[in-house]
Design a protein around this motif. Sequence first.
Motif, PDB file in Angstrom:
ATOM      1  N   THR A   2       0.847  -1.174   0.000  1.00 27.16           N
ATOM      2  CA  THR A   2       0.000   0.000   0.000  1.00 27.16           C
ATOM      3  C   THR A   2       0.884   1.226   0.000  1.00 27.16           C
ATOM      4  O   THR A   2       1.781   1.348   0.813  1.00 27.16           O
ATOM      5  CB  THR A   2      -0.894   0.029   1.250  1.00 27.16           C
ATOM      6  N   ASN A   3       0.633   2.116  -0.915  1.00 27.67           N
ATOM      7  CA  ASN A   3       1.416   3.345  -0.976  1.00 27.67           C
ATOM      8  C   ASN A   3       0.941   4.319   0.079  1.00 27.67           C
ATOM      9  O   ASN A   3      -0.243   4.429   0.350  1.00 27.67           O
ATOM     10  CB  ASN A   3       1.300   3.991  -2.352  1.00 27.67           C
ATOM     11  N   ILE A   4       1.868   5.047   0.640  1.00 24.55           N
ATOM     12  CA  ILE A   4       1.544   6.080   1.598  1.00 24.55           C
ATOM     13  C   ILE A   4       1.257   7.375   0.867  1.00 24.55           C
ATOM     14  O   ILE A   4       0.398   8.128   1.238  1.00 24.55           O
ATOM     15  CB  ILE A   4       2.697   6.265   2.606  1.00 24.55           C
ATOM     16  N   GLY A   5       1.983   7.636  -0.187  1.00 23.84           N
ATOM     17  CA  GLY A   5       1.902   8.907  -0.897  1.00 23.84           C
ATOM     18  C   GLY A   5       0.651   9.111  -1.710  1.00 23.84           C
ATOM     19  O   GLY A   5      -0.281   8.325  -1.662  1.00 23.84           O
ATOM     20  N   PRO A   6       0.621  10.177  -2.476  1.00 26.00           N
ATOM     21  CA  PRO A   6      -0.602  10.583  -3.138  1.00 26.00           C
ATOM     22  C   PRO A   6      -1.002   9.787  -4.371  1.00 26.00           C
ATOM     23  O   PRO A   6      -2.122   9.920  -4.816  1.00 26.00           O
ATOM     24  CB  PRO A   6      -0.350  12.042  -3.504  1.00 26.00           C
ATOM     25  N   GLN A  24       6.165   9.342 -13.398  1.00 26.91           N
ATOM     26  CA  GLN A  24       5.875  10.146 -12.211  1.00 26.91           C
ATOM     27  C   GLN A  24       5.423   9.252 -11.048  1.00 26.91           C
ATOM     28  O   GLN A  24       5.853   9.439  -9.909  1.00 26.91           O
ATOM     29  CB  GLN A  24       4.811  11.205 -12.539  1.00 26.91           C
ATOM     30  N   ILE A  25       4.587   8.282 -11.327  1.00 30.93           N
ATOM     31  CA  ILE A  25       4.150   7.349 -10.284  1.00 30.93           C
ATOM     32  C   ILE A  25       5.348   6.588  -9.727  1.00 30.93           C
ATOM     33  O   ILE A  25       5.464   6.395  -8.515  1.00 30.93           O
ATOM     34  CB  ILE A  25       3.079   6.383 -10.832  1.00 30.93           C
ATOM     35  N   GLY A  26       6.256   6.184 -10.596  1.00 29.17           N
ATOM     36  CA  GLY A  26       7.468   5.504 -10.143  1.00 29.17           C
ATOM     37  C   GLY A  26       8.309   6.376  -9.225  1.00 29.17           C
ATOM     38  O   GLY A  26       8.857   5.901  -8.216  1.00 29.17           O
ATOM     39  N   LYS A  27       8.402   7.657  -9.554  1.00 32.54           N
ATOM     40  CA  LYS A  27       9.151   8.594  -8.704  1.00 32.54           C
ATOM     41  C   LYS A  27       8.492   8.732  -7.333  1.00 32.54           C
ATOM     42  O   LYS A  27       9.174   8.771  -6.311  1.00 32.54           O
ATOM     43  CB  LYS A  27       9.256   9.962  -9.382  1.00 32.54           C
ATOM     44  N   TRP A  28       7.151   8.821  -7.318  1.00 32.63           N
ATOM     45  CA  TRP A  28       6.437   8.918  -6.045  1.00 32.63           C
ATOM     46  C   TRP A  28       6.660   7.662  -5.208  1.00 32.63           C
ATOM     47  O   TRP A  28       6.911   7.732  -4.002  1.00 32.63           O
ATOM     48  CB  TRP A  28       4.936   9.112  -6.262  1.00 32.63           C
ATOM     49  N   ARG A  29       6.559   6.512  -5.824  1.00 31.85           N
ATOM     50  CA  ARG A  29       6.734   5.257  -5.077  1.00 31.85           C
ATOM     51  C   ARG A  29       8.129   5.158  -4.485  1.00 31.85           C
ATOM     52  O   ARG A  29       8.302   4.762  -3.330  1.00 31.85           O
ATOM     53  CB  ARG A  29       6.421   4.073  -5.971  1.00 31.85           C
ATOM     54  N   ALA A  30       9.139   5.509  -5.258  1.00 33.54           N
ATOM     55  CA  ALA A  30      10.518   5.480  -4.755  1.00 33.54           C
ATOM     56  C   ALA A  30      10.699   6.486  -3.619  1.00 33.54           C
ATOM     57  O   ALA A  30      11.334   6.187  -2.598  1.00 33.54           O
ATOM     58  CB  ALA A  30      11.501   5.766  -5.893  1.00 33.54           C
ATOM     59  N   PHE A  31      10.135   7.669  -3.774  1.00 27.93           N
ATOM     60  CA  PHE A  31      10.224   8.701  -2.745  1.00 27.93           C
ATOM     61  C   PHE A  31       9.542   8.237  -1.465  1.00 27.93           C
ATOM     62  O   PHE A  31      10.093   8.361  -0.367  1.00 27.93           O
ATOM     63  CB  PHE A  31       9.596  10.009  -3.256  1.00 27.93           C
ATOM     64  N   ASP A  32       8.336   7.680  -1.605  1.00 23.03           N
ATOM     65  CA  ASP A  32       7.617   7.169  -0.437  1.00 23.03           C
ATOM     66  C   ASP A  32       8.403   6.077   0.274  1.00 23.03           C
ATOM     67  O   ASP A  32       8.481   6.050   1.497  1.00 23.03           O
ATOM     68  CB  ASP A  32       6.253   6.615  -0.841  1.00 23.03           C
ATOM     69  N   GLU A  33       8.981   5.195  -0.502  1.00 21.42           N
ATOM     70  CA  GLU A  33       9.763   4.103   0.080  1.00 21.42           C
ATOM     71  C   GLU A  33      10.959   4.642   0.869  1.00 21.42           C
ATOM     72  O   GLU A  33      11.300   4.126   1.926  1.00 21.42           O
ATOM     73  CB  GLU A  33      10.239   3.160  -1.021  1.00 21.42           C
ATOM     74  N   ASP A  34      11.566   5.689   0.360  1.00 23.77           N
ATOM     75  CA  ASP A  34      12.744   6.263   1.015  1.00 23.77           C
ATOM     76  C   ASP A  34      12.400   7.104   2.247  1.00 23.77           C
ATOM     77  O   ASP A  34      13.151   7.077   3.227  1.00 23.77           O
ATOM     78  CB  ASP A  34      13.532   7.151   0.033  1.00 23.77           C
TER      79      ASP A  34
END
Length: 102
Positions: A2-6, A24-34
């Motif tokens: 489950t993603n935390i981000g938007p 863009q979704i990939g960038k958000w997922r990587a950012f959220d993970e970090d």
Amino acid sequence: MTNIGPLNGLPIACTLTRTAGKAQIGKWRAFDEDYALETERTDTRLTIRYAKVEDSITRLRELVAAESTCCSFVDWRIEEQHSDLRLVVTGSAQQLAALNVG
């Protein structure tokens, strides 16, 4: 996961092309993970707290700059004055639902 981000998927009202949207979704997922720490949601507000370090500030600014253009139907704001880094997204319940928030 489950993603935390938007973004869990490309919002229906997004103006990005499919390829750019996927990136863009990939960038958000990587950012959220970090960096993602906690999420708070109401009908009209999404607040995500992130670890506050130089890299997270830079990356969140870049992500929000892109989102402010392609998904301008909601308000994107970064709050840096706290001990953590916060993304606050506001709009109507329908607008936030269009973001495909997880």
